[in-house]
Design an enzyme around this catalytic site. Structure first.
Site, PDB file in Angstrom:
ATOM      1  N   CYS A   1       0.977  -1.367   0.097  1.00 49.89           N
ATOM      2  CA  CYS A   1       0.046  -0.008   0.057  1.00 49.89           C
ATOM      3  C   CYS A   1       0.723   1.225   0.027  1.00 49.89           C
ATOM      4  CB  CYS A   1      -1.053   0.183   1.083  1.00 49.89           C
ATOM      5  SG  CYS A   1      -2.277   1.155   1.185  1.00 49.89           S
ATOM      6  N   HIS A   2       0.853   1.846   1.156  1.00 51.12           N
ATOM      7  CA  HIS A   2       1.631   3.300   1.322  1.00 51.12           C
ATOM      8  C   HIS A   2       3.169   3.036   1.924  1.00 51.12           C
ATOM      9  CE1 HIS A   2      -2.401   5.285   0.608  1.00 51.12           C
ATOM     10  NE2 HIS A   2      -1.717   6.326   0.436  1.00 51.12           N
TER      11      HIS A   2
END
Length: 188
Positions: free
Chosen positions: A116-117
């Site tokens: 994800c991030h």
């Protein structure tokens, strides 16, 4: 080991680096999977006690911290997992002790898995230059600006680096971490 797991990762140690605001399932699901496969998993953070997850749209559950970053040593672990969430990696990437730890880990050749991030923290280390990666789409430009080759795939493996896009990718993400730790392709 659970009835659903194995001992394939017995003797392996995995660090999960996170702080308040981690995407809950991106920490808890890989942690459970790796432990069920026999690995010892330590949650490492900026502070002792516990950290609070983010569960889709609101604060989630707390997770106990096993070690603070200043006491963590790359030599003690076989792999590093960087969960996402918007808040978590944004807090981590401004901490020099975290950037140093993640950079040393990445350059050591040991497995680094970010979802994800999570790759935001890797950008600060300079390690992403020239790497083929994926991530949550909103940080695609950040990764490209840092020199990574970005593609929209469930999971991307480039050397010792494993990246995935979002919680839907966790089963494939987990499988690739396990494969890296056992050194062979494993069945899902």
């Amino acid at each position: 080991m659970s009835i659903f797991g194995s001992d394939k990762l017995k003797g392996k140690k995995v660090a999960i680096l996170a702080t308040d605001g981690f995407e809950q399932v991106e920490l808890t699901e890989p942690k459970k999977f790796l432990e069920d496969e026999g690995a010892q998993v330590d949650v490492i953070s900026l502070k002792s006690g516990s950290i609070k997850g983010w569960d889709k749209t609101d604060w989630g559950k707390k997770v106990d911290v096993d070690k603070v970053i200043d006491d963590a040593k790359v030599a003690d672990y076989d792999a590093l997992v960087l969960p996402g969430g918007q808040i978590n990696p944004d807090k981590l990437r401004v901490e020099q002790s975290v950037v140093d730890f993640v950079g040393e880990f990445a350059r050591s050749g040991k497995t680094v898995a970010a979802i994800c991030h999570g790759p935001w923290t890797l950008i600060e280390t300079g390690f992403v230059r020239g790497k083929h990666m994926t991530s949550y789409p909103s940080i695609k430009t950040d990764l490209k600006n840092a020199g990574a080759k970005w593609s929209d795939e469930t999971v991307v493996v480039d050397g010792n680096l494993i990246t995935s896009r979002n919680p839907d990718d966790i089963p494939n993400f987990n499988k690739k971490i396990k494969e890296a730790l056992v050194g062979e392709t494993v069945e899902a």
